[in-house]
Design an enzyme around this catalytic site. Structure first.
Site, short mmCIF file in Angstrom:
data_model
loop_
_atom_site.label_atom_id
_atom_site.label_comp_id
_atom_site.label_asym_id
_atom_site.label_seq_id
_atom_site.Cartn_x
_atom_site.Cartn_y
_atom_site.Cartn_z
N SER A 171 0.85 -1.20 0.00
CA SER A 171 0.00 0.00 0.00
C SER A 171 0.88 1.25 0.00
CB SER A 171 -0.91 0.01 1.23
OG SER A 171 -1.43 1.32 1.39
N HIS A 177 -1.14 -1.28 -4.42
CA HIS A 177 -2.42 -1.01 -3.75
C HIS A 177 -2.51 0.49 -3.47
CE1 HIS A 177 -5.95 -2.12 -1.28
NE2 HIS A 177 -5.53 -1.19 -0.43
N ASP A 195 -4.72 3.63 -2.07
CA ASP A 195 -5.81 3.93 -1.15
C ASP A 195 -6.32 5.35 -1.34
OD1 ASP A 195 -6.09 1.53 0.55
OD2 ASP A 195 -3.99 1.94 1.05
N MET A 230 -9.00 8.20 -0.33
CA MET A 230 -9.87 8.57 0.81
C MET A 230 -10.43 9.97 0.61
SD MET A 230 -7.44 7.32 3.91
CE MET A 230 -6.69 5.69 3.91
N HIS A 274 -8.25 1.13 -4.24
CA HIS A 274 -9.21 0.91 -3.15
C HIS A 274 -9.88 2.24 -2.83
CE1 HIS A 274 -9.62 -0.23 1.43
NE2 HIS A 274 -10.80 -0.10 0.84
N MET A 311 -12.11 4.50 -0.81
CA MET A 311 -12.81 4.70 0.46
C MET A 311 -13.52 6.05 0.35
SD MET A 311 -9.75 3.24 2.84
CE MET A 311 -8.61 3.27 1.46
N MET A 357 -11.49 -5.78 5.14
CA MET A 357 -10.75 -4.83 5.98
C MET A 357 -10.52 -5.46 7.36
SD MET A 357 -10.10 -2.26 4.09
CE MET A 357 -9.18 -1.48 5.41
N ASP A 380 -6.70 -6.48 4.14
CA ASP A 380 -6.14 -5.13 4.15
C ASP A 380 -6.17 -4.52 5.55
OD1 ASP A 380 -5.28 -2.59 3.53
OD2 ASP A 380 -6.99 -2.08 2.25
C1 DX5 Z 1 -6.39 1.55 5.40
C2 DX5 Z 1 -5.91 1.22 4.01
C3 DX5 Z 1 -4.84 0.20 4.01
C4 DX5 Z 1 -3.59 0.64 4.74
C5 DX5 Z 1 -2.78 -0.57 5.10
O1 DX5 Z 1 -7.49 2.37 5.34
O2 DX5 Z 1 -6.97 0.71 3.23
O3 DX5 Z 1 -4.53 -0.22 2.69
O4 DX5 Z 1 -2.82 1.54 4.01
O5 DX5 Z 1 -1.67 -0.16 5.86
P1 DX5 Z 1 -1.03 -1.11 6.97
O6 DX5 Z 1 -0.58 -2.35 6.27
O7 DX5 Z 1 0.08 -0.31 7.53
O8 DX5 Z 1 -2.11 -1.42 7.97
ZN ZN Z 2 -6.50 -0.32 1.24
#
Ligand code: DX5
Ligand code: ZN
Length: 215
Positions: A7, A32, A34, A36, A65, A67, A136, A174
């Protein structure tokens, strides 16, 4: 062997290109990414523009991903930015089936993510239409959180559901994945490990990826 999806949320954004090159030379399978929006989750990260830059650095799979609320407003932008897999949250989609149709029609693989409190059984009717479930194992919004142990049971339940339906859906875990819990996660039936801090906050990320890959 599991698919390893580092990620980039935990990467050093001042050296983003270097971080991407490092992943290209590692055993990482997917990037990956993320996204947000500060509404669905209590944090803001990055959007299609950054995904587009990252896409230019790699030929590996870009696993995006989302969010965010109302992901239908952005699916096309993420396709144009170069996403290969687009994952939306079950909890953010009133018309999930329509969201999945949209993603598939745009020519991407479709994933559905569920929060820790959401039962895998709610995926029963969408499962045949999707390529990936992102389970998650922390509350989404931040990297570096602690793995929620109950997630193991959810992985087992979900793998059983897929097996019973004869589906080969990816099960991606994740949040909080580390060297201590990775084997158990794979044994429970997951095939994709997302790892942020475990990869980027160590001395030797390439070696950390190799170690996860060999689990
Ligand atoms: C959290 C993200 C994850 C996160 C994982 O909201 O979706 O992908 O970056 O990071 P680690 O592996 O450090 O928990
Ligand atoms: Zn993620």
């Amino acid at each position: 062997m599991p698919i390893i999806a580092p990620s980039l949320l935990s990467a050093n954004f001042l050296q983003l290109e270097e971080e991407c090159k490092m992943l290209n030379h590692s055993q990482a399978d997917w990037f990956h990414l993320d996204v947000m929006d500060g509404r669905f989750v209590p944090n803001i990260s990055f959007g299609p523009m950054i995904v587009e830059f990252i896409r230019k650095t790699t030929t590996k799979v870009c696993d995006v991903h989302l969010m965010i609320e109302q992901p239908e407003n952005f699916a096309e932008q993420f396709k144009n930015a170069g996403a290969d897999i687009l994952t939306v949250h079950y909890e953010a989609c009133t018309h999930l089936n329509r969201n999945i149709q949209q993603i598939k029609n745009l020519g991407m693989q479709a994933g559905v993510a569920i929060n820790p409190h959401t039962s895998v059984h709610l995926l029963e009717d969408i499962l045949p239409y999707i390529d990936l479930v992102c389970l998650m194992s922390v509350n989404p919004g931040f990297g570096g959180q602690k793995f929620i142990p109950q997630s193991i049971e959810k992985i087992k339940q979900l793998r059983k559901m897929c097996n019973d339906k004869g589906l080969h859906t990816h099960i991606e875990v994740d949040g909080g994945v580390n060297f201590e819990n990775a084997a158990q996660i794979i044994q429970a039936g997951a095939d994709v490990l997302v790892a942020g801090n475990t990869v980027f906050k160590v001395e030797n990320p390439v070696q950390a990826i190799a170690q996860l890959k060999s689990i």
